[in-house]
Design a protein around this motif. Sequence first.
Motif, PDB file in Angstrom:
ATOM      1  N   THR A 156     -61.839  45.395  54.787  1.00  0.00           N
ATOM      2  CA  THR A 156     -61.171  44.989  55.888  1.00  0.00           C
ATOM      3  C   THR A 156     -60.351  43.843  55.362  1.00  0.00           C
ATOM      4  O   THR A 156     -60.145  43.788  54.068  1.00  0.00           O
ATOM      5  CB  THR A 156     -62.158  44.084  56.927  1.00  0.00           C
ATOM      6  OG1 THR A 156     -62.725  42.897  55.936  1.00  0.00           O
ATOM      7  CG2 THR A 156     -63.454  44.795  57.501  1.00  0.00           C
ATOM      8  N   ARG A 157     -59.466  42.992  56.169  1.00  0.00           N
ATOM      9  CA  ARG A 157     -58.391  42.152  55.617  1.00  0.00           C
ATOM     10  C   ARG A 157     -58.788  40.707  56.098  1.00  0.00           C
ATOM     11  O   ARG A 157     -59.174  40.607  57.436  1.00  0.00           O
ATOM     12  CB  ARG A 157     -57.002  42.732  55.875  1.00  0.00           C
ATOM     13  CG  ARG A 157     -56.531  43.798  55.170  1.00  0.00           C
ATOM     14  CD  ARG A 157     -55.034  44.008  55.551  1.00  0.00           C
ATOM     15  NE  ARG A 157     -54.556  45.238  54.756  1.00  0.00           N
ATOM     16  CZ  ARG A 157     -54.004  45.169  53.434  1.00  0.00           C
ATOM     17  NH1 ARG A 157     -53.890  44.224  52.799  1.00  0.00           N
ATOM     18  NH2 ARG A 157     -53.631  46.209  52.807  1.00  0.00           N
ATOM     19  N   ASP A 158     -58.526  39.684  55.394  1.00  0.00           N
ATOM     20  CA  ASP A 158     -58.772  38.404  56.011  1.00  0.00           C
ATOM     21  C   ASP A 158     -57.708  38.149  57.019  1.00  0.00           C
ATOM     22  O   ASP A 158     -56.631  38.479  56.702  1.00  0.00           O
ATOM     23  CB  ASP A 158     -58.656  37.540  54.970  1.00  0.00           C
ATOM     24  CG  ASP A 158     -58.538  35.842  55.265  1.00  0.00           C
ATOM     25  OD1 ASP A 158     -57.804  35.314  55.822  1.00  0.00           O
ATOM     26  OD2 ASP A 158     -59.870  35.564  54.883  1.00  0.00           O
ATOM     27  N   PRO A 159     -58.350  37.581  58.212  1.00  0.00           N
ATOM     28  CA  PRO A 159     -57.124  37.515  59.285  1.00  0.00           C
ATOM     29  C   PRO A 159     -56.055  36.723  59.006  1.00  0.00           C
ATOM     30  O   PRO A 159     -55.080  36.637  59.583  1.00  0.00           O
ATOM     31  CB  PRO A 159     -58.239  37.156  60.615  1.00  0.00           C
ATOM     32  CG  PRO A 159     -59.399  36.690  59.880  1.00  0.00           C
ATOM     33  CD  PRO A 159     -59.489  37.340  58.503  1.00  0.00           C
ATOM     34  N   HIS A 160     -56.390  35.628  58.010  1.00  0.00           N
ATOM     35  CA  HIS A 160     -55.226  34.626  57.879  1.00  0.00           C
ATOM     36  C   HIS A 160     -54.460  34.897  56.720  1.00  0.00           C
ATOM     37  O   HIS A 160     -53.347  34.778  56.664  1.00  0.00           O
ATOM     38  CB  HIS A 160     -56.132  33.249  57.718  1.00  0.00           C
ATOM     39  CG  HIS A 160     -57.189  32.885  58.670  1.00  0.00           C
ATOM     40  ND1 HIS A 160     -56.633  32.549  59.890  1.00  0.00           N
ATOM     41  CD2 HIS A 160     -58.389  32.957  59.005  1.00  0.00           C
ATOM     42  CE1 HIS A 160     -57.622  32.261  60.820  1.00  0.00           C
ATOM     43  NE2 HIS A 160     -58.646  32.522  60.094  1.00  0.00           N
ATOM     44  N   SER A 161     -55.054  35.125  55.730  1.00  0.00           N
ATOM     45  CA  SER A 161     -54.289  35.377  54.526  1.00  0.00           C
ATOM     46  C   SER A 161     -53.897  36.961  54.289  1.00  0.00           C
ATOM     47  O   SER A 161     -52.907  37.294  53.304  1.00  0.00           O
ATOM     48  CB  SER A 161     -55.070  35.118  53.036  1.00  0.00           C
ATOM     49  OG  SER A 161     -56.289  35.859  53.051  1.00  0.00           O
ATOM     50  N   GLY A 162     -54.481  37.848  54.826  1.00  0.00           N
ATOM     51  CA  GLY A 162     -54.258  39.348  54.872  1.00  0.00           C
ATOM     52  C   GLY A 162     -54.936  40.079  53.555  1.00  0.00           C
ATOM     53  O   GLY A 162     -54.661  40.985  53.170  1.00  0.00           O
ATOM     54  N   ALA A 163     -55.665  38.995  52.906  1.00  0.00           N
ATOM     55  CA  ALA A 163     -56.274  39.403  51.555  1.00  0.00           C
ATOM     56  C   ALA A 163     -57.275  40.697  51.670  1.00  0.00           C
ATOM     57  O   ALA A 163     -57.971  40.660  52.934  1.00  0.00           O
ATOM     58  CB  ALA A 163     -56.980  38.464  50.690  1.00  0.00           C
ATOM     59  N   VAL A 164     -57.326  41.766  50.923  1.00  0.00           N
ATOM     60  CA  VAL A 164     -58.363  42.668  50.926  1.00  0.00           C
ATOM     61  C   VAL A 164     -59.529  42.513  50.764  1.00  0.00           C
ATOM     62  O   VAL A 164     -59.971  41.671  49.804  1.00  0.00           O
ATOM     63  CB  VAL A 164     -57.728  43.904  50.336  1.00  0.00           C
ATOM     64  CG1 VAL A 164     -59.068  45.244  50.276  1.00  0.00           C
ATOM     65  CG2 VAL A 164     -56.494  44.672  50.773  1.00  0.00           C
ATOM     66  N   LEU A 165     -60.732  42.524  51.545  1.00  0.00           N
ATOM     67  CA  LEU A 165     -62.110  42.149  51.506  1.00  0.00           C
ATOM     68  C   LEU A 165     -62.767  43.420  51.295  1.00  0.00           C
ATOM     69  O   LEU A 165     -63.564  43.809  52.338  1.00  0.00           O
ATOM     70  CB  LEU A 165     -62.345  41.244  52.429  1.00  0.00           C
ATOM     71  CG  LEU A 165     -61.512  40.168  52.964  1.00  0.00           C
ATOM     72  CD1 LEU A 165     -61.981  39.288  54.113  1.00  0.00           C
ATOM     73  CD2 LEU A 165     -61.521  39.151  51.653  1.00  0.00           C
ATOM     74  N   PRO A 166     -63.209  43.841  50.316  1.00  0.00           N
ATOM     75  CA  PRO A 166     -64.103  45.046  50.024  1.00  0.00           C
ATOM     76  C   PRO A 166     -65.538  44.527  49.959  1.00  0.00           C
ATOM     77  O   PRO A 166     -65.929  43.815  49.159  1.00  0.00           O
ATOM     78  CB  PRO A 166     -63.635  45.691  48.872  1.00  0.00           C
ATOM     79  CG  PRO A 166     -63.057  44.740  47.847  1.00  0.00           C
ATOM     80  CD  PRO A 166     -62.331  43.794  48.763  1.00  0.00           C
ATOM     81  N   GLU A 167     -66.500  45.284  50.423  1.00  0.00           N
ATOM     82  CA  GLU A 167     -67.899  44.822  50.427  1.00  0.00           C
ATOM     83  C   GLU A 167     -68.732  46.004  50.375  1.00  0.00           C
ATOM     84  O   GLU A 167     -68.573  47.035  51.083  1.00  0.00           O
ATOM     85  CB  GLU A 167     -68.225  44.081  51.712  1.00  0.00           C
ATOM     86  CG  GLU A 167     -67.428  42.648  52.039  1.00  0.00           C
ATOM     87  CD  GLU A 167     -67.855  41.949  53.225  1.00  0.00           C
ATOM     88  OE1 GLU A 167     -68.982  41.022  53.154  1.00  0.00           O
ATOM     89  OE2 GLU A 167     -67.131  42.147  54.229  1.00  0.00           O
TER      90      GLU A 167
END
Length: 473
Positions: free
Chosen positions: A445-456
């Motif tokens: 997903t992407r962080d809603p504020h920074s747009g950083a990619v968040l793989p988990e």
Amino acid sequence: MAESERTEHDLIILSDLHLSAGYNRRTGTYDRNEDFFYDAAFSRFIDVLLQRAHSEGRAWQLVILGDLADFLQVELPERRAGLTSAPTSVAKLEVIARGHPDFFRALARFVAAGFPVAIVIGNHDIELIWPEVQARFRALLAEHGAVAVEQRVTFHPWIFYRPGLVYAEHGQQYDGINSFATLLQPQLPYRPEVIELPFGSFFVLYLFNYIERLDPFADNVKPVTRYLIWALRTRPIKVLATFGYHLRFFSRVLRKTSPLTRAQQQARRERYRREVLRPAAATIGLPPDVLEAIDRLAAVPALSSRWRQIVALWFDPLLAGGPLALVLWSLYQAVRRLRAPRRSWLALIGALAGLLWRERRLMRPATDPGGYLHRAARAIDELLTAHGLAVPAYVFGHTHTAERAPLRSQDEMPRYFNTGTWTPIVPQTFDLLGTRERFTFVQITRDPHSGAVLPELLVWNDAAGRIEPLPLL
């Protein structure tokens, strides 16, 4: 905004479900070759994704990263010409769908809700390469209520790539036992109506399909070449009962060596790269030179020569069991002779060192870098980085071992992930947190504020009805 207009999706990536003939409602039993017993769990997982899409405003895309099905473990009531031909594969898909109606209903609900499904083809479902099989798969989902299946259900024979987000493939190309010489065109050069199967597929076809009549989870030992060593250690009587199957397998598989000379095989590969691989680059989304460089990382198929077959059949398994056998022999010699000669003690010390090396390899934590897929991911990351195409997540399947590890020693990103499997697991070592099955997957997903990619790396806890982080040590 209509779903078809969305360009950004949050990704759910899972792999290695291995659906085969499934549940027989008449007899009330599963097929002996079946490995996927979790249609209801998958259905509940899909429902939670749809609930999250509504409550969190997410636009999901489900990526099934290879081995959705296991065509070679599906036995048809009548023998057909061309084991892997398109008509035979369509007939096997019908059997799979009849045995897993809840799975197909759940997938259809996901598509009907407006979310796309990308199916990456693996070594156990290479038959999905046929357009006729893809068309029937889409039709089966449409029969269960899915709409716009032509647009929302896509098939990817090798790589799933999203710029700035993820590079994903099944991973069999870096395993010589299961790699294809010409993956995007896997047909036999002299029989284009059937597929040129890799060495590992003949384990399933000539050995496990027979052994699983006695030992239903034989092919859940990974890698498959270690089954005999594992069975000798844990179930020696069953090994004796299946000894004839092993002999028949060895005799039949040795006749599958490629008839092409080394020069002919190399010429075939170069022609494939020029005529098939490079034109496919635009569809995959990578430059032709990069795609060709990734292809050159692939392991040489074991069936390319008799010597490679012998190494896969005998040398690699003996490398796993050899140190233990040498330790036992050395101990026997030392005890038999109270004043054993120096060479016996040297052999014992050498064997103990080999055993220690083997055990340290088996005890490698799933968060530590290692293994051929991690090495492949690192090499691919270097290629993509050199061309300004790097992504934060490199995702593979195939090994059935859920893993997460950084690709660079000093950086948190990019990361290597393995999705694991949704089939029962026969572990090589004791795992306190492990169970017989773990429904693991990768979420991006992407962080809603920074747009950083968040793989988990996550796990579906079916008993609790929720998604949780996968505990790894």
